[in-house]
Design a protein around this motif. Structure first.
Motif, PDB file in Angstrom:
ATOM      1  N   MET A   1       0.845  -1.195   0.000  1.00  0.00           N
ATOM      2  CA  MET A   1       0.000   0.000   0.000  1.00  0.00           C
ATOM      3  C   MET A   1       0.886   1.253   0.000  1.00  0.00           C
ATOM      4  N   ILE A   2       0.526   2.181  -0.827  1.00  0.00           N
ATOM      5  CA  ILE A   2       1.285   3.426  -0.922  1.00  0.00           C
ATOM      6  C   ILE A   2       0.650   4.481  -0.015  1.00  0.00           C
ATOM      7  N   ARG A   3       1.482   5.081   0.823  1.00  0.00           N
ATOM      8  CA  ARG A   3       1.004   6.153   1.699  1.00  0.00           C
ATOM      9  C   ARG A   3       1.007   7.464   0.915  1.00  0.00           C
ATOM     10  N   VAL A   4      -0.183   7.903   0.528  1.00  0.00           N
ATOM     11  CA  VAL A   4      -0.331   9.103  -0.310  1.00  0.00           C
ATOM     12  C   VAL A   4      -0.828  10.262   0.553  1.00  0.00           C
ATOM     13  N   GLY A   5      -0.007  11.269   0.686  1.00  0.00           N
ATOM     14  CA  GLY A   5      -0.419  12.476   1.392  1.00  0.00           C
ATOM     15  C   GLY A   5      -1.033  13.462   0.419  1.00  0.00           C
ATOM     16  N   VAL A   6      -2.264  13.886   0.674  1.00  0.00           N
ATOM     17  CA  VAL A   6      -2.920  14.878  -0.183  1.00  0.00           C
ATOM     18  C   VAL A   6      -2.649  16.257   0.418  1.00  0.00           C
ATOM     19  N   ILE A   7      -1.765  16.996  -0.256  1.00  0.00           N
ATOM     20  CA  ILE A   7      -1.330  18.304   0.249  1.00  0.00           C
ATOM     21  C   ILE A   7      -2.342  19.353  -0.196  1.00  0.00           C
ATOM     22  N   MET A   8      -2.940  20.050   0.762  1.00  0.00           N
ATOM     23  CA  MET A   8      -4.011  20.994   0.428  1.00  0.00           C
ATOM     24  C   MET A   8      -3.940  22.231   1.318  1.00  0.00           C
ATOM     25  N   GLY A   9      -4.661  23.263   0.908  1.00  0.00           N
ATOM     26  CA  GLY A   9      -4.689  24.496   1.691  1.00  0.00           C
ATOM     27  C   GLY A   9      -3.747  25.522   1.097  1.00  0.00           C
ATOM     28  N   GLY A  10      -2.585  25.707   1.743  1.00  0.00           N
ATOM     29  CA  GLY A  10      -1.607  26.663   1.247  1.00  0.00           C
ATOM     30  C   GLY A  10      -1.817  28.059   1.815  1.00  0.00           C
TER      31      GLY A  10
ATOM     32  N   LEU B   1      -9.187  12.771  -1.767  1.00  0.00           N
ATOM     33  CA  LEU B   1      -9.130  11.745  -0.724  1.00  0.00           C
ATOM     34  C   LEU B   1     -10.272  10.748  -0.865  1.00  0.00           C
ATOM     35  N   LYS B   2     -11.463  11.229  -1.187  1.00  0.00           N
ATOM     36  CA  LYS B   2     -12.616  10.343  -1.352  1.00  0.00           C
ATOM     37  C   LYS B   2     -12.449   9.405  -2.544  1.00  0.00           C
ATOM     38  N   ALA B   3     -11.737   9.875  -3.583  1.00  0.00           N
ATOM     39  CA  ALA B   3     -11.645   9.113  -4.825  1.00  0.00           C
ATOM     40  C   ALA B   3     -10.462   8.153  -4.877  1.00  0.00           C
ATOM     41  N   LEU B   4      -9.506   8.280  -3.966  1.00  0.00           N
ATOM     42  CA  LEU B   4      -8.346   7.379  -3.990  1.00  0.00           C
ATOM     43  C   LEU B   4      -8.789   5.932  -3.757  1.00  0.00           C
ATOM     44  N   ASP B   5      -8.246   5.022  -4.539  1.00  0.00           N
ATOM     45  CA  ASP B   5      -8.584   3.604  -4.438  1.00  0.00           C
ATOM     46  C   ASP B   5      -8.040   3.036  -3.125  1.00  0.00           C
ATOM     47  N   PRO B   6      -8.923   2.645  -2.180  1.00  0.00           N
ATOM     48  CA  PRO B   6      -8.443   2.149  -0.883  1.00  0.00           C
ATOM     49  C   PRO B   6      -7.717   0.813  -0.977  1.00  0.00           C
ATOM     50  N   ALA B   7      -7.860   0.134  -2.102  1.00  0.00           N
ATOM     51  CA  ALA B   7      -7.139  -1.124  -2.274  1.00  0.00           C
ATOM     52  C   ALA B   7      -5.667  -0.898  -2.615  1.00  0.00           C
ATOM     53  N   LYS B   8      -5.338   0.325  -3.026  1.00  0.00           N
ATOM     54  CA  LYS B   8      -3.958   0.627  -3.425  1.00  0.00           C
ATOM     55  C   LYS B   8      -3.280   1.649  -2.529  1.00  0.00           C
ATOM     56  N   TYR B   9      -4.077   2.572  -1.997  1.00  0.00           N
ATOM     57  CA  TYR B   9      -3.490   3.728  -1.328  1.00  0.00           C
ATOM     58  C   TYR B   9      -4.043   3.930   0.079  1.00  0.00           C
ATOM     59  N   ILE B  10      -3.180   4.404   0.947  1.00  0.00           N
ATOM     60  CA  ILE B  10      -3.602   4.935   2.245  1.00  0.00           C
ATOM     61  C   ILE B  10      -3.591   6.451   2.083  1.00  0.00           C
TER      62      ILE B  10
ATOM     63  N   VAL C   1       4.597  15.777   5.734  1.00  0.00           N
ATOM     64  CA  VAL C   1       5.022  14.811   4.713  1.00  0.00           C
ATOM     65  C   VAL C   1       5.909  13.711   5.286  1.00  0.00           C
ATOM     66  N   ASN C   2       6.210  13.793   6.563  1.00  0.00           N
ATOM     67  CA  ASN C   2       7.071  12.784   7.177  1.00  0.00           C
ATOM     68  C   ASN C   2       6.433  11.397   7.054  1.00  0.00           C
ATOM     69  N   GLY C   3       7.155  10.453   6.464  1.00  0.00           N
ATOM     70  CA  GLY C   3       6.668   9.086   6.327  1.00  0.00           C
ATOM     71  C   GLY C   3       5.827   8.821   5.099  1.00  0.00           C
ATOM     72  N   LEU C   4       5.659   9.809   4.236  1.00  0.00           N
ATOM     73  CA  LEU C   4       4.857   9.609   3.029  1.00  0.00           C
ATOM     74  C   LEU C   4       5.675   8.929   1.936  1.00  0.00           C
ATOM     75  N   ASP C   5       4.980   8.155   1.104  1.00  0.00           N
ATOM     76  CA  ASP C   5       5.602   7.591  -0.096  1.00  0.00           C
ATOM     77  C   ASP C   5       5.407   8.500  -1.306  1.00  0.00           C
ATOM     78  N   PHE C   6       4.336   9.316  -1.259  1.00  0.00           N
ATOM     79  CA  PHE C   6       3.988  10.131  -2.423  1.00  0.00           C
ATOM     80  C   PHE C   6       3.153  11.313  -1.959  1.00  0.00           C
ATOM     81  N   ALA C   7       3.361  12.468  -2.620  1.00  0.00           N
ATOM     82  CA  ALA C   7       2.578  13.673  -2.324  1.00  0.00           C
ATOM     83  C   ALA C   7       1.675  13.988  -3.510  1.00  0.00           C
ATOM     84  N   LEU C   8       0.368  13.900  -3.278  1.00  0.00           N
ATOM     85  CA  LEU C   8      -0.623  14.246  -4.295  1.00  0.00           C
ATOM     86  C   LEU C   8      -1.023  15.698  -4.053  1.00  0.00           C
TER      87      LEU C   8
END
Length: 322
Positions: A1-10, A26-35, A51-58
């Motif tokens: 499972m890939i830990r995907v951080g959704v970076i938002m706000g700014g 976040l609602k649309a990410l496939d839970p079978a593939k991504y956290i 972002v600490n511990g993330l595999d990917f930043a969306l």
């Protein structure tokens, strides 16, 4: 499972738009593939902590700090792969005047413009030579915030001051009457074109973009010759501005000629936003579109890959609804 951080706000005026984008992603990410992990930020410190511990930043960011290459550069320094275009492309496309200079250097039509870095450069005679009406907008802004259509010289000063209140530089662009269209590009291929008709005003302002019933947006079929010009212009902009993975090119069609207005490296990405609508017409659900963006971004920058699946066969411009 890939830990995907959704970076938002700014920190930009598009903060609320970004939060909406992030929640939808976040609602649309496939839970079978991504956290999916929400990472709301208002500062660099919050980004570093989130972002600490993330595999990917969306990236669900819009505007200054999120769309201008700043966050992208920070993530590269941290070794965290992220979605969309890189630092150079993000910075180029965020600066509308600079992007238009690059676009025109490729012999791609774009409306004539002026760019002022300070209110002291205010020159109504130069605008008169440009020709009214004009669009006055923050040079690095988005979502039509701080943007005004100016029909007469007496309206100019107020519009310029409004734009400077939102940004450090201001673009004054000759108004072009015509059919507004947007061209979404995914992996270097153009998706079906969307035509936009504002229902409450004569241009695509904030209300038209974000309020229910503000605009009519639908897949359109262009005449073959015009379609080829549009495709060529969109892809030439994508390449010249060093875009990767995905982008959206906004244009106006006037007398069969496509005039490029701007290129968005992080366009709106709610389920009903323009790029997901275009992807949907090509057979890609919102969830699958995010899959594509993540996998292509990982290929671009390296990182943990999701379980491989057959490459989707989505239709290009020719595969959309008529």
């Amino acid at each position: 499972m890939i830990r995907v951080g959704v970076i938002m706000g700014g920190v930009s005026s598009e903060y609320e738009v970004s939060l909406n984008t992030g929640r939808e992603m976040l609602k649309a990410l496939d839970p079978a593939k991504y956290i999916g992990i929400p990472v709301p930020i208002t500062s660099r410190e919050e980004l570093l902590a989130g972002v600490n511990g993330l595999d990917f930043a969306l990236l669900a960011l819009h505007g200054t700090y999120g769309e201008d290459g700043t966050v992208q550069g920070t993530l590269e320094t941290l070794g965290i792969p992220y979605s969309g275009s890189g630092v150079l492309s993000s910075s180029l496309c965020m600066d509308k005047a600079l992007a238009k200079t690059v676009i025109r250097s490729q012999n791609i039509p774009t409306p004539d413009w002026l760019c002022w870095e300070h209110i002291s450069e205010y020159d109504p005679e130069a605008v008169q030579r440009l020709g009214y009406p004009v669009m006055v907008k923050p040079n690095s802004g988005g979502s039509s915030i701080g943007m005004t259509k100016v029909n007469h010289p007496q309206e100019l000063r107020g519009a310029v001051e409004k734009a400077f209140a939102a940004d450090r530089s201001v673009l004054i662009e000759r108004y072009t009457a015509g059919q507004e269209i947007t061209c979404s590009i995914l992996g270097g291929e153009m998706l079906p074109v969307i035509g936009i008709q504002s229902l409450g005003s004569d241009w695509f302002d904030y209300t038209a973009k974000y309020e229910q019933g503000g605009a009519e947006e639908q897949i359109i079929r262009l005449p073959a010759g015009v379609e080829e010009q549009v495709r060529a212009a969109a892809l030439a902009c994508y390449r010249a501005l060093k875009c990767t993975v995905y982008a959206r090119v906004d244009m106006l069609l006037a007398d069969g000629i496509p005039y490029v207005l701007e290129v968005n490296t992080l366009p709106g990405m709610t389920a009903t936003s323009l790029l997901p609508q275009s992807a949907g017409a090509a057979g890609l659900s919102f969830s699958r579109l995010l899959d594509e963006i993540i996998s292509r971004s990982l290929q671009e920058r390296g990182g943990i890959a999701a379980e491989s699946e057959p490459e989707p066969e989505y239709a290009g411009q020719g595969g959309g609804r008529s």
